[in-house]
Design a protein around this motif. Structure first.
Motif, mmCIF file in Angstrom:
data_model
loop_
_atom_site.group_PDB
_atom_site.id
_atom_site.type_symbol
_atom_site.label_atom_id
_atom_site.label_comp_id
_atom_site.label_asym_id
_atom_site.label_seq_id
_atom_site.Cartn_x
_atom_site.Cartn_y
_atom_site.Cartn_z
ATOM 1 N N GLN A 115 5.721 5.563 -1.357
ATOM 2 C CA GLN A 115 5.406 6.487 -1.025
ATOM 3 C C GLN A 115 6.774 6.995 0.615
ATOM 4 N N GLN A 116 7.320 5.177 0.251
ATOM 5 C CA GLN A 116 8.209 5.996 1.569
ATOM 6 C C GLN A 116 10.113 6.889 1.075
ATOM 7 N N THR B 196 7.309 2.476 6.623
ATOM 8 C CA THR B 196 5.907 2.657 6.760
ATOM 9 C C THR B 196 6.285 4.022 7.206
ATOM 10 N N ASP C 104 0.301 -1.368 0.052
ATOM 11 C CA ASP C 104 -0.089 0.128 0.200
ATOM 12 C C ASP C 104 0.756 1.177 -0.349
ATOM 13 N N TYR C 105 2.270 1.029 0.275
ATOM 14 C CA TYR C 105 2.985 2.196 0.486
ATOM 15 C C TYR C 105 4.178 2.008 -0.375
#
Length: 795
Positions: A462-463, A469, A458-459
């Motif tokens: 985005q990290q 996370t 889900d990440y």
């Protein structure tokens, strides 16, 4: 008739795996006993080898046999129970008897050493001069036979003390003390010109009690004190010092805690079976349910009825926190045995046990052999741990040895865990074990932590950092603001798992093993975690010369650096094999964290067990998948156990705990059931899979591993072994392989394995011993063979 001693010699071969007869010289008869170590002439050159006396016999004087050359101890190092235990183990571990016997004594006693003789204070001046001359001590081996006899008699009478020198180290640590011979000193004339001698005489007459020689040397020169020694005015003797004494200092005694109704019932039930032929007990208790306090109360009862106890703890959990709990209750009655001790410290603790001073032994796997008498209880904490199985000869499982010892002593055997091994839980379901449960936390205010699964997928993108996370980082920041502590686990050490060239795909591998090298940034090296090979970090690709070298994967070192980068205000401690190499480092890290001098403890699985910090309210598992996809039928079980154990570190006091598990496999049953902390559900599901695939506990297993520097040779030999198995075992036995091991080459050797699965097979033991014989053939001298009954590791 002549008396014969049956001796197992320290030559680990099939041909020597039996007792050899040696005549007992008359002058050695009094000092020789069952379990003594001896030097005996062996082989064509009659070289002296060490051996253990395992029996006695008689024969006519006409029989030509070699004689024992020397007794290595003034009292036996093994007792009759340990010798019987070695006979029983030989049938299961497929290791030579000498290897089993040596596993039962401290490593210092398996070293080359000499006896060093020290005159005791009770040795009068005339005897001292006759035996020792003017020297303070001497080596036993330097004496002629007649003087050796005289010395042996004086040792037995306690007039001469014995020390051992092993590889230039003292086995026994001693400190020199002096004794004032008052009558001789008072009558001894000293010249008026010898003012310093007169001062010493006056000092000794005024303070006639025994003292340390070092204290005397603070006030008077060595030359003057030597004059008094040579004249027989003072006698020198040595006082033994315990090198392990530091482990027992500054630990305050503690009272026993009150038990809740569940705990009390278990203590009552277990203690009621002491002294009877009892089935083992399996205690399944959730994390924080007070299993250790149950153990302490049982041991207290055992001591009160005049018996002794052994408590085994996995090496990884033998923290000062754990050992101190036992020392604070039982003080000097405790002996500690684990790998963190030096050889000398382990030897001192072993002697403390053997002499009867210690009544409670707390230790790792090998402590199961502790020479205790009159055992009332053996407790194995975290009984599911694979580390209870030794991975080198002799390949025993501590649980199996504990079963034998408990039966010999009519002692209770208690196996405890929040996540018992599937095999043990299955035995409990069949009433082979008594089944006990602790279902609630011992502290009424402590609640089971809330566990959340975080899907790495889900990440993606985005990290800021690979290991964390944003969700986990926010939770850590929240704890920092509340002055609460966090424990983070990543079960892989190092900086990166491997280094790869992005142009040609080359991965830097170990030259000795089929495994990629791990990058360690702190030492700026590439390391092999199997054979220890190291090299500098490559700047260009060794294959194509490109500079497109990139680091892939992760480890605790990289996770530490990332966390320090995104949370510069956080005080972080890292605990893994690399940071705990130095003696005492493990203890220092935990003490710092316990005193709240750090906000975050980041480490490998060594932080998952046995830690109890009331201010820890957040536990994060950085990657739950590291052990999930290993080629081992126990991979799911190990993952579930580790996640459940590490989750149990949160919320152990008044504050609520929270656990976050980061994973790429959120739907996997081991992770789902670890989230619910539901061991019984996991057990039922895992048993159905084991039944379908035909693995333990539905089948027994034996693993055979053959290794050779030439791959063609090892393949050929593996098929020879397969043929032998097919020819001699029944058709009900299932044989898998031979196949290369998952890591097919280590230490420049190729490894092939065969797995045997069976339920009942009368011929198994004889066939496996026949296979063990194969390695003794001169054509197979470079072939290595491992026979592992119930292997715990398939890597």
């Amino acid at each position: 008739m002549v008396r014969l001693a049956q001796v197992i010699v320290d030559v680990p071969l099939m041909q020597t795996d039996k007792p050899f007869s040696y005549a007992v010289p008359q002058d050695l008869e009094d000092g020789l006993a069952l379990g003594s170590r001896v030097h005996v002439p062996f082989g064509r050159g009659d070289r002296l080898v060490q051996g253990f006396v395992v029996g006695f016999d008689e024969a006519s004087k006409d029989l030509k046999v070699k004689s024992i050359a020397d007794i290595l101890d003034f009292e036996p190092v093994l007792n009759s129970e340990q010798l019987m235990l070695a006979d029983q183990m030989r049938k299961k571990v497929f290791s030579y008897k000498i290897s089993i016997l040596k596993a039962m004594v401290p490593s210092l006693l398996n070293s080359q050493y000499d006896k060093r003789l020290i005159p005791a204070s009770s040795l009068d001046v005339q005897d001292q001069k006759e035996i020792f001359g003017s020297a303070e001590d001497l080596l036993f081996s330097q004496l002629d036979r007649e003087r050796q006899k005289a010395v042996s008699r004086l040792v037995q009478a306690g007039k001469i003390k014995v020390d051992y020198l092993a590889k230039d180290r003292k086995t026994v640590k001693t400190e020199k003390h002096y004794h004032v011979n008052q009558e001789t000193l008072a009558a001894y004339p000293i010249s008026k010109r010898a003012k310093k001698r007169q001062e010493l005489k006056d000092y000794l007459l005024a303070s006639p009690e025994d003292g340390k020689l070092t204290d005397l040397h603070r006030h008077f020169s060595r030359e003057i004190s030597k004059f008094f020694i040579n004249e027989g005015l003072i006698s020198i003797f040595e006082v033994e010092q315990s090198r392990s004494a530091a482990y027992f200092t500054d630990i305050q005694p503690q009272d026993f805690l009150s038990l809740n109704s569940e705990q009390s019932k278990i203590v009552f039930e277990v203690c009621g079976q002491v002294g009877q032929d009892s089935k083992p007990f399996l205690l399944e208790g959730i994390t924080g349910s007070g299993k250790t306090e149950v153990y302490l109360h049982i041991i207290d009862y055992i001591l009160k009825i005049g018996k002794t106890a052994i408590i085994l703890v996995p090496e990884i959990s033998l923290t000062p926190q754990m050992t101190n709990r036992f020392i604070s209750r039982f003080g000097e009655l405790v002996a500690i045995m684990h790998s963190g001790l030096s050889d000398g410290e382990r030897f001192d603790e072993w002697r403390k046990i053997k002499s009867g001073q210690a009544k409670v032994v707390v230790g790792a796997r090998s402590a199961v052999f502790a020479p205790l008498k009159n055992i009332g209880a053996i407790i194995i904490d975290e009984e599911h741990e694979a580390s209870y199985k030794q991975e080198s000869n002799p390949r025993y499982h501590a649980r199996d040895v504990a079963l034998l010892r408990a039966k010999n002593h009519q002692a209770v055997l208690l196996l405890g865990s929040a996540t018992p091994s599937i095999e043990s839980r299955a035995r409990a379901s069949k009433q082979v074990y008594h089944f006990l449960r602790l279902t609630k936390r011992a502290n009424p205010k402590a609640k089971i932590p809330n566990v959340q699964i975080v899907d790495f997928r889900d990440y993606v993108g985005q990290q800021k950092v690979s290991n964390f996370t944003p969700f986990l980082l926010d939770k850590i920041r929240d704890r920092l603001s509340k002055k609460e502590q966090t424990v983070l686990m990543l079960n892989r050490r190092g900086y990166s798992s491997f280094v790869m060239c992005r142009d040609c795909g080359f991965v830097d591998e170990c030259p000795n093993c089929d495994i990629s090298l791990t990058l360690h940034m702190d030492t700026k090296t590439m390391n092999c975690h199997y054979c220890g090979f190291t090299k500098s970090i490559p700047q260009t690709c060794p294959n194509c010369g490109s500079q497109s070298i990139r680091y892939y994967g992760t480890g605790t070192q990289k996770a530490y650096n990332e966390l320090a980068e995104v949370l510069p205000e956080a005080r972080i401690l890292r605990m893994d094999v690399d940071t705990t190499r130095k003696k005492g480092a493990h203890e220092k890290i935990l003490q710092e964290f316990g005193r709240q001098k750090a906000d975050i403890l980041l480490g490998t699985q060594m932080i998952a067990k046995g830690l109890d910090f009331p201010n820890v309210t957040l536990v994060g598992v950085l990657n739950a998948d590291t052990s999930l996809n290993l080629p081992d039928f126990r991979a799911s079980e190990r993952t579930f156990q580790l996640l459940t154990q590490v989750a149990g570190r949160a919320g152990r006091a008044d504050k609520e705990g929270e656990v976050l598990i980061q994973t790429y496999n959120p739907g996997h049953y081991a992770i789902q059931m670890a989230q619910k902390q539901d061991y019984e559900a996991f057990y039922r599901y895992e048993m159905s899979i084991r039944h379908q695939l035909g693995y333990p506990p539905y089948y027994y297993t034996v693993g055979l591993t053959l290794s050779h520097k030439d791959e063609e040779t090892v393949i050929r030999k593996a098929y020879d072994v397969l043929q032998l198995l097919n020819d001699h075992l029944s058709k009900q036995v299932k044989i898998l392989g031979p196949t290369p091991k998952p890591i097919a080459r280590t230490h420049s050797l190729y490894h092939y394995q065969i797995l045997i699965k069976y339920r009942f097979e009368d011929r198994m033991e004889s066939v496996l011993n026949q296979i063990l014989d194969l390695t003794q053939d001169r054509h197979n001298k470079d072939l290595r063979l491992v026979i592992d009954h119930e292997p715990q590791n398939f890597m």
